[in-house]
Scaffold this motif. Sequence first.
Motif, PDB file in Angstrom:
ATOM      1  N   LYS A 147     -12.428  -0.932   4.331  1.00 30.16           N
ATOM      2  CA  LYS A 147     -11.853   0.339   3.888  1.00 30.16           C
ATOM      3  C   LYS A 147     -11.057   0.167   2.594  1.00 30.16           C
ATOM      4  O   LYS A 147     -11.125   1.004   1.690  1.00 30.16           O
ATOM      5  CB  LYS A 147     -10.980   0.934   4.989  1.00 30.16           C
ATOM      6  N   PHE A 148     -10.304  -0.917   2.489  1.00 31.28           N
ATOM      7  CA  PHE A 148      -9.577  -1.186   1.244  1.00 31.28           C
ATOM      8  C   PHE A 148     -10.563  -1.289   0.071  1.00 31.28           C
ATOM      9  O   PHE A 148     -10.333  -0.736  -1.015  1.00 31.28           O
ATOM     10  CB  PHE A 148      -8.771  -2.477   1.359  1.00 31.28           C
ATOM     11  N   ILE A 302      -5.263  -2.952  -5.134  1.00 33.82           N
ATOM     12  CA  ILE A 302      -6.234  -2.463  -4.149  1.00 33.82           C
ATOM     13  C   ILE A 302      -5.509  -1.850  -2.953  1.00 33.82           C
ATOM     14  O   ILE A 302      -5.907  -0.796  -2.428  1.00 33.82           O
ATOM     15  CB  ILE A 302      -7.166  -3.606  -3.708  1.00 33.82           C
ATOM     16  N   TYR A 303      -4.429  -2.489  -2.523  1.00 32.12           N
ATOM     17  CA  TYR A 303      -3.642  -1.987  -1.390  1.00 32.12           C
ATOM     18  C   TYR A 303      -3.106  -0.592  -1.714  1.00 32.12           C
ATOM     19  O   TYR A 303      -3.215   0.345  -0.898  1.00 32.12           O
ATOM     20  CB  TYR A 303      -2.492  -2.952  -1.114  1.00 32.12           C
ATOM     21  N   LEU A 307      -3.459   2.992   0.229  1.00 32.02           N
ATOM     22  CA  LEU A 307      -2.271   3.379   0.986  1.00 32.02           C
ATOM     23  C   LEU A 307      -1.111   3.739   0.064  1.00 32.02           C
ATOM     24  O   LEU A 307       0.041   3.393   0.332  1.00 32.02           O
ATOM     25  CB  LEU A 307      -1.870   2.238   1.931  1.00 32.02           C
ATOM     26  N   GLY A 308      -1.405   4.437  -1.006  1.00 32.28           N
ATOM     27  CA  GLY A 308      -0.365   4.849  -1.933  1.00 32.28           C
ATOM     28  C   GLY A 308       0.137   6.256  -1.649  1.00 32.28           C
ATOM     29  O   GLY A 308      -0.623   7.134  -1.237  1.00 32.28           O
ATOM     30  N   GLY A 309       1.423   6.488  -1.883  1.00 32.92           N
ATOM     31  CA  GLY A 309       2.002   7.825  -1.751  1.00 32.92           C
ATOM     32  C   GLY A 309       1.752   8.459  -0.396  1.00 32.92           C
ATOM     33  O   GLY A 309       1.889   7.813   0.655  1.00 32.92           O
ATOM     34  N   LEU A 310       1.358   9.730  -0.413  1.00 32.12           N
ATOM     35  CA  LEU A 310       1.122  10.446   0.845  1.00 32.12           C
ATOM     36  C   LEU A 310      -0.138   9.959   1.556  1.00 32.12           C
ATOM     37  O   LEU A 310      -0.401  10.355   2.691  1.00 32.12           O
ATOM     38  CB  LEU A 310       1.032  11.954   0.585  1.00 32.12           C
ATOM     39  N   ARG A 314      -3.387   6.680   5.622  1.00 29.31           N
ATOM     40  CA  ARG A 314      -4.846   6.728   5.670  1.00 29.31           C
ATOM     41  C   ARG A 314      -5.439   5.643   6.572  1.00 29.31           C
ATOM     42  O   ARG A 314      -6.578   5.750   7.005  1.00 29.31           O
ATOM     43  CB  ARG A 314      -5.395   6.595   4.250  1.00 29.31           C
ATOM     44  N   HIS A 315      -4.692   4.616   6.842  1.00 28.18           N
ATOM     45  CA  HIS A 315      -5.156   3.556   7.752  1.00 28.18           C
ATOM     46  C   HIS A 315      -3.962   3.112   8.577  1.00 28.18           C
ATOM     47  O   HIS A 315      -2.862   2.918   8.047  1.00 28.18           O
ATOM     48  CB  HIS A 315      -5.734   2.381   6.963  1.00 28.18           C
TER      49      HIS A 315
END
Length: 487
Positions: A147-148, A302-303, A307-310, A314-315
């Motif tokens: 997913k990343f 990549i992280y 999974l940034g901000g709002l 997501r995971h």
Amino acid sequence: MTVGLPDGFIRASEVLDERFAGSAALRLDQQFGNEELLYGLDLLGLAGPFSRVTPWELEDEAGVRRINASGYAATPFGEMPPVLTEFLQEFLTKNRAMGLPQQSSGPWRAALQTNLVRLLARELPSHADSQVFFCSSGTEAIEGALKFAKAWRPKAKFQISFSSGYHGKTLGSLSLTPNPEYQDVFRPLVPGALTSPYGDLAALTSLIRRVGPDNVVCVVVEPIQGEGGVNIPPAGFLSGLGELCRRYGIVVIADEIQTGLGRTGHWFESAAQGLDADIITLAKPLGGGITAVGATIVRHGIYKKMLGGLSSKRHSNTFGGGAMAMAVGLKSLEYLMEQDLPARSLRLGEQGLARLKTIQAEHPRLLEDVRGQGLLMAMQFKPMLGLPLPEVLKELVFEATAILALRELHQSGVMGNLSLSSKRTVRLTPALDMPEDVFKIMMNRVADFAARNPASRYILTNTPPAMTAKLAKFAASKPKKRTTSDG
């Protein structure tokens, strides 16, 4: 008001006090669990249950003790090692941190994240600002890695893995585990999974160019294939893979679930072979054989893309990062470092492989090949029937050869592992801190096993005929599609 348990229910104290064990446990495990697997193991005399004598020795109900070299690399310090059990007793007494800090900071999680990144950055400085996502297993770590990678290259369509590879059995990781025996009934799988020959850089280059580099999300690679039978790639393969993918911006995922944290004699086998992967997955040894811990270490950019901000929700993973699992992981990593167990694994592994090569030279009609790196060792057997056979029957003979060899090894006092993608191969994955005298006894027992089976046909003839008949009936009643393995 306390209400007693209804009739037929089993108390925790009964299990803890060993009042519920042995044949009763096996019977109910078969009745309510994976009946077919346990039935087959029981036919072979391998089903147990077994009890711990020392971290490195197990005992069956008859009182027979065996040295444990099984565990599929998930028991780095053997069964219930004192270094962890004593620490856990202290943890349960003193810990006040939140057990499942899903929406808050947690000191145990923070400490393990920090130590993992700092450890990786010692080997690969480019990972100094990487970040960690915790889960509960290796296959979950791979799912997260995929997913990343997809979030980083959302327009790309294909993920590439390698022949004989193994990455797990949840749907995404299964899609990259090219074994029809495990895949076929679950098709259609995740689209876009492609397979390239392991160790063949030219073939990988050709595949990437054929589908278009911009269309490739990631390449997922084991630095040494464990379930493939301890397949070690040629020198330069991993470093060349890294250079190729870096040229095109393709994400590289190093599956270090079995090889990482010392098993092969290095902290990260991919780094030791010259690969600076973008994402590294860990699991088995991190839990110390006590609990389940998986980790996906990801480059900072990549992280943040996933999974940034709002989008930080997501995971997620309910139990990933739980205090007890993180505490065990932290203590396991500490013990690995303080005892320098990767260096010890490298040294003992060299001795073990040298002994296996001697055994192979003495019994060439039994062993076709032996392989190893650190304390990840493999014996590949000659087929116990040498007659020309149709493909399906040939694969059955290959599988039966390893299964009966595992039983014969068990009879000689050593517990080993099958290899899911290499039908004629049995692996040895002893504890990294196994005492040297126990390790030498284990290798002597492997030599005794070979002496009792000087040619592969003895693996069959030394099996009681009644057992052979039952196993044949069991195999015939459970047809399955087998993948071509190591013919």
